[in-house]
Design an enzyme around this catalytic site. Structure first.
Site, PDB file in Angstrom:
ATOM      1  N   GLY A   1      -0.553   0.285   3.958  1.00  0.00           N
ATOM      2  CA  GLY A   1      -1.369   0.180   5.869  1.00  0.00           C
ATOM      3  C   GLY A   1      -1.030  -0.816   6.371  1.00  0.00           C
TER       4      GLY A   1
ATOM      5  N   GLY B   1       0.230  -3.215   7.225  1.00  0.00           N
ATOM      6  CA  GLY B   1       1.126  -4.439   7.909  1.00  0.00           C
ATOM      7  C   GLY B   1       1.929  -5.101   7.183  1.00  0.00           C
TER       8      GLY B   1
ATOM      9  N   SER C   1       4.084  -3.720   5.403  1.00  0.00           N
ATOM     10  CA  SER C   1       4.838  -3.365   4.551  1.00  0.00           C
ATOM     11  C   SER C   1       5.306  -2.709   3.510  1.00  0.00           C
ATOM     12  CB  SER C   1       6.193  -3.925   4.675  1.00  0.00           C
ATOM     13  OG  SER C   1       7.460  -2.589   5.337  1.00  0.00           O
TER      14      SER C   1
ATOM     15  N   ASP D   1      11.859  -4.551   7.253  1.00  0.00           N
ATOM     16  CA  ASP D   1      11.736  -4.988   6.523  1.00  0.00           C
ATOM     17  C   ASP D   1      11.930  -4.126   5.306  1.00  0.00           C
ATOM     18  OD1 ASP D   1       9.691  -4.183   8.406  1.00  0.00           O
ATOM     19  OD2 ASP D   1       8.643  -2.821   7.983  1.00  0.00           O
TER      20      ASP D   1
ATOM     21  N   TYR E   1       3.596   2.027  22.040  1.00  0.00           N
ATOM     22  CA  TYR E   1       4.997   1.792  21.709  1.00  0.00           C
ATOM     23  C   TYR E   1       6.540   2.236  22.289  1.00  0.00           C
ATOM     24  CZ  TYR E   1       8.823   0.879  17.931  1.00  0.00           C
ATOM     25  OH  TYR E   1      10.060   0.181  17.773  1.00  0.00           O
TER      26      TYR E   1
HETATM   27  P1  ADP Z   1       2.733  -0.573   5.298  1.00  0.00           P
HETATM   28  O1  ADP Z   1       4.203  -0.698   5.811  1.00  0.00           O
HETATM   29  O2  ADP Z   1       2.457  -1.524   7.017  1.00  0.00           O
HETATM   30  O3  ADP Z   1       2.115  -0.631   4.165  1.00  0.00           O
HETATM   31  P2  ADP Z   1       3.221   2.684   6.429  1.00  0.00           P
HETATM   32  O4  ADP Z   1       2.217   3.721   6.850  1.00  0.00           O
HETATM   33  O5  ADP Z   1       4.134   1.909   7.065  1.00  0.00           O
HETATM   34  O6  ADP Z   1       2.257   0.690   6.088  1.00  0.00           O
HETATM   35  O7  ADP Z   1       3.182   2.417   5.132  1.00  0.00           O
HETATM   36  C1  ADP Z   1       2.040   2.532   4.061  1.00  0.00           C
HETATM   37  C2  ADP Z   1       2.030   4.202   3.414  1.00  0.00           C
HETATM   38  O8  ADP Z   1       3.305   4.792   2.163  1.00  0.00           O
HETATM   39  C3  ADP Z   1       0.881   4.567   2.376  1.00  0.00           C
HETATM   40  O9  ADP Z   1       1.028   5.503   3.242  1.00  0.00           O
HETATM   41  C4  ADP Z   1       2.042   5.239   1.309  1.00  0.00           C
HETATM   42  O10 ADP Z   1       1.824   7.046   2.094  1.00  0.00           O
HETATM   43  C5  ADP Z   1       2.648   4.846   1.174  1.00  0.00           C
HETATM   44  N1  ADP Z   1       3.142   4.175   0.216  1.00  0.00           N
HETATM   45  C6  ADP Z   1       3.144   2.463  -0.280  1.00  0.00           C
HETATM   46  N2  ADP Z   1       3.227   2.063  -0.714  1.00  0.00           N
HETATM   47  C7  ADP Z   1       2.583   2.965  -2.008  1.00  0.00           C
HETATM   48  C8  ADP Z   1       2.292   3.125  -3.798  1.00  0.00           C
HETATM   49  N3  ADP Z   1       2.113   1.949  -4.143  1.00  0.00           N
HETATM   50  N4  ADP Z   1       2.417   4.334  -4.343  1.00  0.00           N
HETATM   51  C9  ADP Z   1       1.844   5.381  -3.050  1.00  0.00           C
HETATM   52  N5  ADP Z   1       2.192   4.649  -1.467  1.00  0.00           N
HETATM   53  C10 ADP Z   1       2.946   4.338  -0.798  1.00  0.00           C
HETATM   54 MG    MG Z   2       5.596   0.346   6.874  1.00  0.00          MG
END
Ligand code: ADP
Ligand code: MG
Length: 393
Positions: A134, A136, A138, A186, A236
């Site tokens: 989360g 930013g 990805s 992404d 958005y």
């Molecule tokens: P960003 O892509 O910018 O990091 P997003 O909200 O799009 O933010 O995605 C984040 C979400 O992706 C997390 O809240 C989780 O649900 C999931 N996620 C990402 N990496 C992992 C991981 N290694 N293990 C479990 N969930 C993950």
């Molecule tokens: Mg994302």
């Protein structure tokens, strides 16, 4: 001062150890998919414009092995993922398709299993990531693309799907399971990234061109403001609607087809705010292709100037910046050896991206820390590779 990023090898070792503890045997397969930062081209994707991301050295690793149980078991080692950290779901079939559900994090994995081009076997897997969740950068696409790559290893397809099909399957997974209507950037960069290159992506034709960013004296600093302003949530969709309205006024399918001259000729037909939104998008699409040309010419000063113009346009015309991001950018721009800096991502918090000389890093960080009242996180990066298969130690 700079945040140390766990290497892919360290992540694999950690994931293998969790796997062995949890499932009682060693995994057979390890893969990774990278996170990304967008160098320029913000809020252009849904206007059929260009974006210009690079893959980061931060990756999500998936380790695992095939099973014959018909049940997929997945464990995440990410502390900030929602509970429970282990899920089980049956291999999907036409009669029994997968459904999104709880925990939320597992939807990213399930969505990819559901959208894999080919039959899938059951498997056990462990996830470990150095992409902040989360933040930013990805983590979501890096997880999807790593999961797809893992499934490709377990279920080899002949012929294998193209990189583009793979990225589109991962995008569809994110649309359908977590329910995020994301663009193509992404997943494309996480699949197609190449070490020492940024990727100019045409969001209309989906054509992707690698552009070298491989000067050892030049680095990309990602600065996380560690703030996220929760606004009304309508920012958005409102901007998307304003862009569609502007294109309609100009008689175009999208703002990609419009020029500044078109805007000037019809400016009386616009509400002031919509005019500003359109001016950002049309200018940003042009800046993005100019930035790719500047990078091809290794003209980092020109590239940096375009980054700052992009930031100013996002701040003043698109109105998606915030005081914290503005401070990070202006503080960076006060430093010697900094070519350019801008907010990156959707806005209202999150990260900035700065192009600077490797020798300027320490002084720039010290200066930003003096000017910024919050607690920023700094990552020093160069463009990394897309998804790949890794060795199990
Ligand atoms: P960003 O892509 O910018 O990091 P997003 O909200 O799009 O933010 O995605 C984040 C979400 O992706 C997390 O809240 C989780 O649900 C999931 N996620 C990402 N990496 C992992 C991981 N290694 N293990 C479990 N969930 C993950
Ligand atoms: Mg994302």
């Amino acid at each position: 001062m700079v945040t140390r990023v766990e290497s892919a090898g360290e992540l694999v070792a950690r994931a293998v150890s969790t796997f062995t503890d949890r499932f009682g045997e060693k995994p057979t397969t390890a893969v990774c998919g990278p996170g990304r930062v967008n160098l320029i081209g913000e809020h252009t994707d849904y206007n059929e414009g260009f974006v210009f991301p690079m893959a980061l050295p931060m990756v999500t690793v998936v380790v695992g092995r095939k099973t014959d149980t018909g049940v997929c078991r997945v464990v995440t080692t990410a502390e900030s993922a929602d509970d429970p950290k282990q899920v089980e779901f049956p291999v999907p079939s036409t009669a029994n398709p997968l459904q999104p559900g709880k925990p939320a994090w597992a939807n990213y994995v399930k969505g990819v299993v559901a959208n894999f081009k080919g039959e899938v076997c059951s498997f056990d897997a462990v996830l470990a990531s150095s992409v902040p969740l989360g933040g930013g950068l990805s983590s979501s696409a890096s997880l999807e693309v790593a999961t797809y790559t893992f499934l490709e290893q377990l279920n080899p397809q002949d012929p294998p799907v193209s990189l583009k099909e793979k990225a589109l399957a991962c995008q569809k997974a994110e649309h359908e399971f977590p329910g995020m209507p994301c663009g193509i950037m992404d997943q494309f960069i996480s699949v197609m990234g190449k070490e020492g290159h940024a990727l100019l992506l045409d969001c209309r034709s989906m054509d992707a061109q690698l552009v070298p960013l491989d000067n050892p004296d030049v680095v990309v600093m990602v600065t996380n403001s560690n703030v996220r302003h929760e606004l009304t949530g309508s920012e958005y969709p409102t901007r998307r609607r304003q862009c569609e309205e502007a294109a309609k006024i100009l008689g175009k399918n999208s703002l990609r087809e419009a020029t500044m001259d078109d805007l000037e000729a019809h400016k009386d037909k616009f509400e002031p705010e919509v005019l500003c939104r359109a001016r950002h998008v049309i200018g940003e699409i042009r800046r993005t292709t100019e930035a790719a040309d500047a990078l091809r010419a290794r003209d980092y000063a020109k590239f940096g100037k375009l980054m700052v113009e992009s930031h100013n346009s996002l701040r003043d015309d698109y109105e998606v910046s915030c005081a914290e991001l503005d401070t990070l950018v202006s503080a960076a721009m006060e430093c010697t050896g900094v070519y350019g800096s801008r907010m990156t991502g959707g806005g209202f918090g999150g990260c900035t991206v700065t192009l600077l000389s490797a020798t300027a890093v320490q002084d720039t960080i010290s200066h930003i820390k003096k000017k910024y009242t919050g607690e920023p996180t700094f990552y020093i990066t160069t463009p990394a590779a897309g998804a790949s298969v890794l060795q199990i130690p």
